[in-house]
Design an enzyme around this catalytic site. Structure first.
Site, mmCIF file in Angstrom:
data_model
loop_
_atom_site.group_PDB
_atom_site.id
_atom_site.type_symbol
_atom_site.label_atom_id
_atom_site.label_comp_id
_atom_site.label_asym_id
_atom_site.label_seq_id
_atom_site.Cartn_x
_atom_site.Cartn_y
_atom_site.Cartn_z
ATOM 1 N N ASP A 10 -0.896 -8.798 6.176
ATOM 2 C CA ASP A 10 -0.125 -8.497 4.962
ATOM 3 C C ASP A 10 0.536 -9.759 4.423
ATOM 4 O OD1 ASP A 10 -0.863 -5.896 5.230
ATOM 5 O OD2 ASP A 10 1.109 -5.128 5.816
ATOM 6 N N THR A 68 0.824 -1.219 0.000
ATOM 7 C CA THR A 68 0.000 0.000 0.000
ATOM 8 C C THR A 68 0.854 1.263 0.000
ATOM 9 O OG1 THR A 68 -0.167 -0.204 2.415
ATOM 10 C CG2 THR A 68 -1.972 -1.099 1.125
ATOM 11 N N THR A 69 1.905 1.257 0.803
ATOM 12 C CA THR A 69 2.793 2.429 0.849
ATOM 13 C C THR A 69 3.479 2.614 -0.493
ATOM 14 O OG1 THR A 69 3.169 2.023 3.203
ATOM 15 C CG2 THR A 69 4.693 3.504 2.106
#
Length: 546
Positions: A389, A99-100
């Site tokens: 994750d 996501t980052t």
């Protein structure tokens, strides 16, 4: 908003309280919002990324370096920044990690586009260049990906995903649990992540986490006199309440003497007794009900030696179905021995200060539970985010069978190939493709910065190393360039594919906006207020997205 028409007459197009930003001003504000959002999460990237502390209006604290969690918890108001938050959410839903990466690539694409706009390159040309570059990047990614078909590779993928997320001390045992869970619920090469239930409990070390080949319910027995531990359990799953239903209408029952009252009570008791008898007749010794169970029914169930729990969540009922083979019964009259599921053992256990029911030793269960431990609430929450994750990336790897090297290696490889591709394109679109290539280099550059390394030296060394191998990435622990494939730092191809694609599409959408119209009734800051904020006009120097 008014405009002069013919013969000096005003034509009212928009209400007077509507504010508007046009052309370059709108683009500048949107790009600024995107860049600021990317800068916010940028320091969290990589094994040596820092954490953010988020405090809400009630004083609740979240400490994390998970990109999507940070963006969800932030009170973001700027519409363009919200579009980038959607990029992170999509990345989380599709893959579970990266996501980052997706957000900082989108922010860098906008930053590079700003430079091109200042050179008077039309936004449409930039968008077309970015679109071509994104398509070419997917082809390049396919070329540099390699197969991942063994359990050890899956374990390395999980460990890579958890690095830098507060789980270093127990990465290896957690990776073993994650791979075992994913492989257990795999059906025809696909993984339903909802089949893996995570139960977070504080009060022990991360290393004490465990997997249960079955289901763990976060509730205890209904009655202390019910059996606490059952072997060879026969499990009934009910959607039907084991209690007398209330009338849906406002009907009244008129009783004229105490005998009628007694008969009424006895009739209710008999109805409940009949329900319990049907459960007993089916041969069930464990009952999980999605609805309520009457106190009297609990008494009869306990007397019959049946362990029961009520108001079990729908998601837990579905997992119990997959784990035990039981069929959910919607009408208690239809309950038969064929509807029952099986488990080797069902028992109640207290962990820390929580009572739980364990349903385990199931035959080839297609639902499992992970019990994650942490010394404090915040540690346990961060471990859960790291494991989620890792579950996402291992699932993606099992489904696709393709991985790429980590440490910024794929971004450098794609950037190198895109620069060569840009030279084959004529016109100004070439500049947009070259800008896209440079934007991808923000990932290894950020990894170096967060590790305290010189980002320029790191990029130069990586570019030189990629003349020989596309697997060369940045080792942030040793501070040099390393073959990431040999070092077992690997990530699913899907993480990079989704991050690049969604970042490019979000950047395209923002760049195509040349007019921002905001009503004062929308509750959002007006474009003028955003412009003032972007120029330092907001108190405290807050960015326009906050």
């Amino acid at each position: 908003m008014a405009q002069l028409g013919g013969q000096g007459q005003q034509v009212i197009i928009l209400p007077e309280d509507t504010s508007r930003l046009l052309g370059r001003d709108a683009q500048r504000m949107n790009i600024m919002a995107g860049k600021l959002l990317a800068e916010t999460v940028r320091t969290t990237l990589g094994p040596k990324g820092m954490d953010k502390m988020l405090v809400d209006g009630l004083g609740d604290i979240v400490v994390t370096n998970d990109g999507v969690t940070i963006l969800k918890e932030m009170d973001i108001q700027h519409p363009a920044a919200k579009m980038l938050v959607e990029v992170a959410k999509t990345q989380e839903d599709e893959v579970g990690d990266g996501t980052t990466t997706a957000v900082i690539i989108a922010g860098e694409l906008l930053k590079k586009a700003e430079g091109l706009l200042e050179q008077d390159i039309h936004p449409t040309v930039i968008v077309m260049g970015y679109r071509n570059a994104a398509a070419k990047a997917q082809e390049i990614l396919e070329d540099i990906a390699f197969n991942a078909d063994d359990r050890e590779t899956l374990k390395q993928v999980a460990m890579t995903a958890m690095t830098g997320k507060g789980t270093e001390t127990a990465r290896e045992p957690l990776a073993e649990l994650i791979v075992a869970a994913v492989k257990q619920v795999e059906e025809d090469g696909e993984i339903n992540r909802d089949s893996i239930h995570i139960q977070r409990i504080q009060g022990a070390t991360v290393a004490e986490s465990e997997i249960v080949n079955g289901v763990v319910l976060d509730k205890g027995r209904l009655d202390p006199s019910m059996p606490k531990d059952l072997q060879d359990a026969k499990i009934a799953l009910l959607k039907y309440p084991v209690e007398v239903k209330d009338l849906e209408t406002d009907a009244k029952i008129k009783l004229t003497d105490p005998a009628q009252m007694q008969a009424f009570i006895e009739q209710e008791e008999q109805m409940i007794r009949d329900m319990v008898d049907k459960i007993i007749a089916s041969g069930a010794n464990v009952l999980f009900c999605q609805k309520g169970i009457d106190d009297l029914a609990q008494h009869y169930l306990a007397k019959a030696g049946i362990l029961a729990a009520k108001r079990v969540r729908k998601s837990d009922i579905e997992r119990l179905e997959k784990a035990t083979g039981a069929k959910v019964v919607t009408n208690i009259d239809d309950l038969t021995p064929e509807d029952l599921g099986n488990a080797g053992r069902v028992y109640e256990k207290k962990i820390f200060d929580e009572l739980m029911i364990f349903i385990e030793n199931c035959k080839d269960p297609k639902a499992v539970s992970l019990i994650l431990r942490g010394s404090t609430k915040h540690v346990a929450e961060e471990v859960e985010r790291a494991v989620e994750d890792a579950l996402g990336v291992v699932s993606a790897t099992v489904e696709d069978g393709k991985v790429v090297a980590g440490g910024g290696a794929p971004e450098i490889a794609i950037a190198k190939a895109l620069k060569d591709y840009a030279d084959t394109i004529s016109g100004r679109e070439q500049l947009a493709i070259a800008a896209f290539a440079e934007a991808l280099e923000v990932v290894p550059k950020t990894l170096a910065e967060n590790a305290g390394l010189d980002s320029i030296d790191a990029l130069v060394d990586l570019r030189a190393a990629h003349e020989k191998s596309s697997y060369m990435g940045l080792n942030v622990f040793k501070g040099g360039v390393t073959d990431m494939k040999a070092a077992n730092v690997i990530e699913p191809k899907r993480v990079k594919k989704q991050a690049i694609q969604s970042a490019a599409e979000a950047a395209e959408m923002i760049l195509r906006i040349d007019d921002m119209i905001a009503s004062s009734k929308s509750g959002q800051p007006s474009p003028e207020e955003m412009a003032a904020a972007g120029m330092g006009g907001m108190p405290g120097g807050m960015p326009p997205m906050m």
